[in-house]
Design a protein around this motif. Structure first.
Motif, PDB file in Angstrom:
ATOM      1  N   LYS A   1     -10.900  24.883 -12.584  1.00  0.00           N
ATOM      2  CA  LYS A   1     -11.100  24.028 -11.413  1.00  0.00           C
ATOM      3  C   LYS A   1     -10.597  22.626 -11.721  1.00  0.00           C
ATOM      4  O   LYS A   1     -10.817  22.098 -12.792  1.00  0.00           O
ATOM      5  N   MET A   2      -9.945  22.042 -10.726  1.00  0.00           N
ATOM      6  CA  MET A   2      -9.438  20.680 -10.862  1.00  0.00           C
ATOM      7  C   MET A   2     -10.443  19.712 -10.258  1.00  0.00           C
ATOM      8  O   MET A   2     -11.044  20.000  -9.230  1.00  0.00           O
ATOM      9  N   ARG A   3     -10.607  18.577 -10.899  1.00  0.00           N
ATOM     10  CA  ARG A   3     -11.476  17.537 -10.349  1.00  0.00           C
ATOM     11  C   ARG A   3     -10.744  16.825  -9.234  1.00  0.00           C
ATOM     12  O   ARG A   3      -9.634  16.356  -9.410  1.00  0.00           O
ATOM     13  N   THR A   4     -11.353  16.754  -8.080  1.00  0.00           N
ATOM     14  CA  THR A   4     -10.720  16.089  -6.943  1.00  0.00           C
ATOM     15  C   THR A   4     -11.395  14.775  -6.580  1.00  0.00           C
ATOM     16  O   THR A   4     -10.933  14.073  -5.702  1.00  0.00           O
ATOM     17  N   ASP A   5     -12.487  14.446  -7.241  1.00  0.00           N
ATOM     18  CA  ASP A   5     -13.216  13.234  -6.905  1.00  0.00           C
ATOM     19  C   ASP A   5     -12.703  12.016  -7.664  1.00  0.00           C
ATOM     20  O   ASP A   5     -13.224  10.927  -7.507  1.00  0.00           O
ATOM     21  N   ARG A   6     -11.677  12.200  -8.463  1.00  0.00           N
ATOM     22  CA  ARG A   6     -11.155  11.114  -9.288  1.00  0.00           C
ATOM     23  C   ARG A   6      -9.919  10.493  -8.663  1.00  0.00           C
ATOM     24  O   ARG A   6      -9.044  11.191  -8.178  1.00  0.00           O
ATOM     25  N   LYS A   7      -9.852   9.184  -8.649  1.00  0.00           N
ATOM     26  CA  LYS A   7      -8.673   8.488  -8.140  1.00  0.00           C
ATOM     27  C   LYS A   7      -7.660   8.349  -9.266  1.00  0.00           C
ATOM     28  O   LYS A   7      -8.027   8.215 -10.428  1.00  0.00           O
ATOM     29  N   PRO A   8      -6.350   8.386  -8.926  1.00  0.00           N
ATOM     30  CA  PRO A   8      -5.341   8.245  -9.980  1.00  0.00           C
ATOM     31  C   PRO A   8      -5.390   6.866 -10.627  1.00  0.00           C
ATOM     32  O   PRO A   8      -5.710   5.873  -9.983  1.00  0.00           O
TER      33      PRO A   8
ATOM     34  N   MET B   1      -0.483   5.828 -13.276  1.00  0.00           N
ATOM     35  CA  MET B   1       0.023   7.113 -12.815  1.00  0.00           C
ATOM     36  C   MET B   1       0.592   7.059 -11.402  1.00  0.00           C
ATOM     37  O   MET B   1       1.229   7.992 -10.954  1.00  0.00           O
ATOM     38  N   ARG B   2       0.372   5.996 -10.676  1.00  0.00           N
ATOM     39  CA  ARG B   2       0.855   5.881  -9.304  1.00  0.00           C
ATOM     40  C   ARG B   2       2.356   5.633  -9.242  1.00  0.00           C
ATOM     41  O   ARG B   2       2.967   5.864  -8.229  1.00  0.00           O
ATOM     42  N   GLY B   3       2.943   5.135 -10.287  1.00  0.00           N
ATOM     43  CA  GLY B   3       4.371   4.869 -10.305  1.00  0.00           C
ATOM     44  C   GLY B   3       4.696   3.506  -9.726  1.00  0.00           C
ATOM     45  O   GLY B   3       3.836   2.806  -9.209  1.00  0.00           O
ATOM     46  N   PRO B   4       5.956   3.138  -9.793  1.00  0.00           N
ATOM     47  CA  PRO B   4       6.362   1.828  -9.302  1.00  0.00           C
ATOM     48  C   PRO B   4       6.326   1.773  -7.776  1.00  0.00           C
ATOM     49  O   PRO B   4       6.472   2.784  -7.101  1.00  0.00           O
TER      50      PRO B   4
END
Length: 58
Positions: free
Chosen positions: A3-10, A14-17
């Motif tokens: 299962k992947m955690r979906t409650d976490r913000k990037p 990791m968002r990139g330029p």
């Protein structure tokens, strides 16, 4: 099953330029110019059928 955690913000890294306003404006204008003729052309029969199905007009 994994299962992947979906409650976490990037993370910020990791968002990139991001693009500046002037670059985004220039890119938008370039794309509008590039696709202007395609947007004026009539829709083909296959795409028209897909649109009719999506809009519930079939």
């Amino acid at each position: 099953m994994l299962k992947m955690r979906t409650d976490r913000k990037p993370d910020a890294d990791m968002r990139g330029p991001t693009l500046s306003d002037s670059v985004r404006r220039h890119l938008g204008q370039s794309l509008q110019s590039f696709y202007a003729d395609a947007l004026k052309a009539p829709v083909g029969p296959r795409l028209e059928a897909v649109l009719a199905r999506l809009l519930g007009r079939s």
